[in-house]
Each structure stands twice: as C-alpha cells, then as structure tokens.
Motif scaffolding. Structure first.
Motif, mmCIF file in Angstrom:
data_model
loop_
_atom_site.group_PDB
_atom_site.id
_atom_site.type_symbol
_atom_site.label_atom_id
_atom_site.label_comp_id
_atom_site.label_asym_id
_atom_site.label_seq_id
_atom_site.Cartn_x
_atom_site.Cartn_y
_atom_site.Cartn_z
ATOM 1 N N GLU A 1 25.870 18.613 -27.130
ATOM 2 C CA GLU A 1 27.016 17.708 -27.221
ATOM 3 C C GLU A 1 26.579 16.263 -27.009
ATOM 4 N N ILE A 2 25.659 16.067 -26.055
ATOM 5 C CA ILE A 2 25.161 14.708 -25.814
ATOM 6 C C ILE A 2 24.428 14.196 -27.053
ATOM 7 N N ALA A 3 23.627 15.087 -27.655
ATOM 8 C CA ALA A 3 22.892 14.694 -28.868
ATOM 9 C C ALA A 3 23.866 14.281 -29.964
ATOM 10 N N ALA A 4 24.979 15.021 -30.074
ATOM 11 C CA ALA A 4 25.970 14.714 -31.113
ATOM 12 C C ALA A 4 26.645 13.371 -30.819
ATOM 13 N N LEU A 5 27.052 13.170 -29.573
ATOM 14 C CA LEU A 5 27.667 11.895 -29.188
ATOM 15 C C LEU A 5 26.706 10.738 -29.466
ATOM 16 N N ALA A 6 25.437 10.943 -29.085
ATOM 17 C CA ALA A 6 24.433 9.898 -29.284
ATOM 18 C C ALA A 6 24.246 9.609 -30.770
ATOM 19 N N LEU B 1 33.890 14.788 -30.648
ATOM 20 C CA LEU B 1 33.765 14.710 -29.187
ATOM 21 C C LEU B 1 34.125 13.317 -28.686
ATOM 22 N N PHE B 2 33.703 12.312 -29.440
ATOM 23 C CA PHE B 2 33.938 10.927 -29.042
ATOM 24 C C PHE B 2 35.433 10.626 -29.027
ATOM 25 N N SER B 3 36.161 11.091 -30.050
ATOM 26 C CA SER B 3 37.581 10.742 -30.069
ATOM 27 C C SER B 3 38.339 11.443 -28.947
ATOM 28 N N GLN B 4 37.852 12.637 -28.536
ATOM 29 C CA GLN B 4 38.513 13.316 -27.409
ATOM 30 C C GLN B 4 38.193 12.676 -26.059
ATOM 31 N N ASN B 5 36.926 12.270 -25.869
ATOM 32 C CA ASN B 5 36.469 11.909 -24.526
ATOM 33 C C ASN B 5 36.198 10.429 -24.281
ATOM 34 N N CYS B 6 36.046 9.671 -25.322
ATOM 35 C CA CYS B 6 35.555 8.303 -25.143
ATOM 36 C C CYS B 6 36.450 7.259 -25.783
ATOM 37 N N ALA B 7 37.159 7.656 -26.847
ATOM 38 C CA ALA B 7 37.877 6.668 -27.657
ATOM 39 C C ALA B 7 39.000 5.984 -26.880
ATOM 40 N N SER B 8 39.570 6.663 -25.860
ATOM 41 C CA SER B 8 40.674 6.050 -25.121
ATOM 42 C C SER B 8 40.235 4.737 -24.492
ATOM 43 N N CYS B 9 38.973 4.597 -24.176
ATOM 44 C CA CYS B 9 38.463 3.346 -23.612
ATOM 45 C C CYS B 9 37.628 2.543 -24.611
ATOM 46 N N HIS B 10 36.817 3.244 -25.405
ATOM 47 C CA HIS B 10 35.869 2.519 -26.270
ATOM 48 C C HIS B 10 36.399 2.335 -27.692
ATOM 49 N N GLN C 1 31.955 -0.343 -11.359
ATOM 50 C CA GLN C 1 30.725 0.264 -11.849
ATOM 51 C C GLN C 1 30.960 1.759 -11.984
ATOM 52 N N ALA C 2 30.559 2.309 -13.121
ATOM 53 C CA ALA C 2 30.749 3.741 -13.312
ATOM 54 C C ALA C 2 29.827 4.507 -12.385
ATOM 55 N N PRO C 3 30.373 5.324 -11.473
ATOM 56 C CA PRO C 3 29.483 6.064 -10.573
ATOM 57 C C PRO C 3 28.824 7.233 -11.302
ATOM 58 N N ALA C 4 27.593 7.551 -10.908
ATOM 59 C CA ALA C 4 26.939 8.739 -11.442
ATOM 60 C C ALA C 4 27.645 9.952 -10.853
ATOM 61 N N LYS C 5 27.828 10.992 -11.665
ATOM 62 C CA LYS C 5 28.460 12.218 -11.165
ATOM 63 C C LYS C 5 27.933 13.392 -11.967
ATOM 64 N N GLU C 6 28.466 14.568 -11.710
ATOM 65 C CA GLU C 6 28.038 15.757 -12.440
ATOM 66 C C GLU C 6 28.334 15.580 -13.927
ATOM 67 N N GLY D 1 26.088 11.413 -15.902
ATOM 68 C CA GLY D 1 27.475 11.650 -15.509
ATOM 69 C C GLY D 1 28.296 10.369 -15.368
ATOM 70 N N ARG D 2 27.705 9.201 -15.720
ATOM 71 C CA ARG D 2 28.479 7.948 -15.603
ATOM 72 C C ARG D 2 29.644 7.950 -16.598
ATOM 73 N N MET D 3 29.359 8.427 -17.793
ATOM 74 C CA MET D 3 30.384 8.498 -18.833
ATOM 75 C C MET D 3 30.679 9.957 -19.126
ATOM 76 N N PRO D 4 31.897 10.355 -19.484
ATOM 77 C CA PRO D 4 33.060 9.484 -19.539
ATOM 78 C C PRO D 4 33.493 9.046 -18.130
ATOM 79 N N MET D 5 33.846 7.790 -18.020
ATOM 80 C CA MET D 5 34.313 7.248 -16.750
ATOM 81 C C MET D 5 35.689 7.828 -16.457
ATOM 82 N N ALA D 6 35.968 8.130 -15.180
ATOM 83 C CA ALA D 6 37.277 8.683 -14.843
ATOM 84 C C ALA D 6 38.340 7.597 -14.941
#
Ligand code: HEC
Ligand code: HEC
Length: 278
Positions: free
Chosen positions: A126-131, A65-74, A114-119, A104-109
């Motif tokens: 999935e959150i548990a796995a990312l964490a 999940l991280f490589s799909q949704n987060c790795a582009s920035c982190h 500042q990352a806005p809170a969103k849906e 909903g702050r992450m993944p940031m668009a």
C-alpha cells in the motif's frame, strides 16, 4: 591433443599456441556481446509495455488509497489544502511518502504543529502504491535502494567519518548520540533510536518538518551511508552496556558530581600545600 604436449614445445610454437588460446575468450566475448545486443534490441519494447501496465495499476491503486486517507488534507490531486495546513505533495516524490507513512507520521490524525510518529497501519504494498501515485504527480526523490543505505561492510574509518559528519550536521538538533532534543520553536527533533537505515536516508533527502533537506550534492550517498553506519553503531551501544549515557541523566549527573567535587578537593589540597609552604 595440443594441450597435453605443451611441455615439449619450442618458444615459437608457444606464441602461436597463445594466439590460438586467445581466440577462445575473444570468440566468447563476441558471442556474449551479440546475445546482449540482440536481447537489448528485442526486450525494451516488451519490458516497457509490461512495466507501464504495472506502473499504471500501482498508481491507480495508490490514487484510491490516497483519496480515502490523504485527500481530506492534501487534496485529491495532492495540491494541498491551506485550511488544513497540509502542504502540496506535487513535488515531494516517493521517498517523502515512504518516510512519512512508514514512520506512521501520515496520515496525520489532526493537523498539529508536527505530525507525531506512530504505528504505521499500511502494508508495504500500500505504501508503494501511495508513493507511486504521489511520484506520478511531479518530481522528487525516489525511494532509495538498499545499496544506497545499507551500511554493511563499512570500515571503522567510515564509521568515525560518519561520526564527524553527524556532529557537524545533525547533533545540534538530534544530540550527539542521536537521543533527540527540543527545538526553540516548539518542534521536537526525535530520537534516532528506531529509525531504519532507509528512513534515515529518506529523512536526509526529504527534510521532514523542521529538518533541513540534505541533498545528494551536499551529502553524497557515500557520506550519508557513513552517517547511517555511525547512527547504527551508537544505537547498538546502550544494549551492550558500554555507554555511560545509557544509564540516564541521574547517573551522568552523579559522575559529573564525582569528577567536579573530586577536582575541587584536589584543588583545595593543592592550595593547602602551597599555604603551608608560605
Ligand atoms: C489531517 C490532515 C492530514 C492527513 C489526513 C494526511 N496528511 Fe500528510 N501532511 C499534513 C500536514 C499538516 C503536513 C505537514 C506537517 C509535517 O510535515 O509535519 C503533512 C505532510 C506530509 C508529507 C511531507 C511533505 C513534505 O514536504 O515533505 C507527506 C509526504 C504527506 N504528508 C503524505 C501524506 C499521505 C500519503 C497521507 C495519506 C496516507 C497523508 N499525508 C495524510 C496533513 C495531513
Ligand atoms: C534543524 C534541526 C535538524 C537537523 C540539523 C537535523 N534534523 Fe533530523 N529531524 C529534525 C526534526 C524536527 C525531525 C522531525 C520531523 C517531523 O517529525 O516532521 C527530524 C527527523 C529525523 C529523522 C526521523 C526519525 C524517526 O524515527 O522518525 C531522522 C532519521 C533524522 N531526522 C536524521 C537526521 C540526520 C542524520 C541529520 C544530519 C545529517 C539530521 N537529522 C539533521 C530536525 C533536524
């Protein structure tokens, strides 16, 4: 039966009876202890193997999940990418991920001030796995458990202590009722109206964005829970219609006007009466 004949016994008999009766609980405790000890001796091996396997699976799922949704920035290993302005996640811990993703702050668009809170679009699993994946990269606060943040059963004294702590530590940024406010550097301290008790504790322990970290040493769980109880109470008030603040700035301004003009009128009357005397 000995027990049936209890009433007619001499005091000497009674002491021996007491000794006998004490033997039962002692035996019970002893056997409980033995069961416990046997269980402890046998179970850790099996348990930790099962736990380890489940953990590894969760971490693997999180990594995907991280490589799909987060790795582009982190970055793939959570090392952070300077060109995206994204910080390293190697020592932020599971609590930071749970907070950032559940609000909903992450993944940031796109990288903003500042990352806005969103849906939030991720499931709890999935959150548990990312964490779990991010937690496996280093150290950091774990996701808090319910007994750490659930303010149920707090006394009115606890709530008012929470209010004091809130006014000392939080109101400068979040306003005394948690309504939120702008910060000098363009950031915004959000309203706390929608924050869950869990998210509040996570925010304290991880210090999102411009917010300072309130570590366990500075604000122990017990005090954090009092603050949470206070926020929950304040959040509940507007719905009950008891708060002047719930009516908005126009109404508040109106009452300031009434009180202000009212005191000016009283002052004028007072001056007039003195003038008349002189
Ligand atoms: C578009 C780029 C971008 C994407 C995609 C992104 N992030 Fe972030 N992330 C950032 C930036 C920039 C910050 C710092 C700004 C802030 O905290 O408001 C940040 C901050 C964080 C923090 C807080 C770190 C700390 O020090 O407390 C966590 C945790 C985090 N991100 C997790 C994630 C996770 C998990 C994902 C994927 C589900 C993700 N991010 C996707 C850019 C991104
Ligand atoms: C220096 C200013 C500052 C102080 C002091 C501060 N905060 Fe914050 N807080 C912020 C900012 C800024 C954010 C938003 C961070 C972001 O979006 O990345 C925030 C976010 C939060 C959030 C998340 C709200 C949501 O719904 O997403 C909670 C909860 C919170 N703060 C609680 C507290 C509490 C409780 C205290 C006092 C113990 C406190 N804060 C003290 C600035 C502050």
């Amino acid at each position: 039966m000995r027990f049936l004949a209890r009433g007619g016994r001499s005091s000497k008999d009674r002491t021996s009876l007491r000794r006998h009766r004490a033997a039962r609980p002692v035996l019970l405790l002893l056997s409980l202890f033995l069961v416990g000890a046997t269980y402890a001796a046998v179970s850790p091996a099996t348990e930790s193997v099962a736990d380890g396997a489940a953990d590894a699976q969760l971490i693997a799922q999180g990594k995907a999940l991280f490589s799909q949704n987060c790795a582009s920035c982190h970055g793939l290993g959570g090392e952070g990418l300077a060109q995206q302005g994204a910080p390293a996640l190697t020592n932020v811990g599971a609590a930071a991920v749970d907070f950032q993703v559940s609000t909903g702050r992450m993944p940031m668009a796109n990288p903003l001030v500042q990352a806005p809170a969103k849906e939030n679009t991720f499931t709890e699993d999935e959150i548990a796995a990312l964490a779990a994946y991010v937690a496996s990269l280093g150290q950091g606060p774990a996701i808090p458990t319910e007994d750490q943040y659930n303010p149920a059963g707090m006394s009115p004294e606890d709530v008012s202590r929470g209010g004091e702590l809130f006014r000392t530590n939080c109101s400068a940024c979040h306003n005394f009722k948690g309504a939120g406010g702008a910060l000098p550097n363009g950031a915004v301290a959000p309203s706390l109206q929608n924050a869950t008790p869990k998210q509040i504790l996570e925010a304290l322990r991880t210090g999102p964005g411009q917010m300072p970290i309130f570590a366990e040493g500075a604000l122990p769980d017990e005090n954090a829970k009092q603050v949470i109880a206070y926020i929950e109470q304040v959040n509940a008030v507007p719905a009950a219609g008891l708060s002047l603040g719930g009516l908005g700035p126009v109404a508040e301004g109106f009452w300031a006007w009434v009180a202000g003009i009212g005191s000016l009128v009283l002052f004028a009357v007072w001056i007039a009466s003195r003038g008349a005397r002189a």
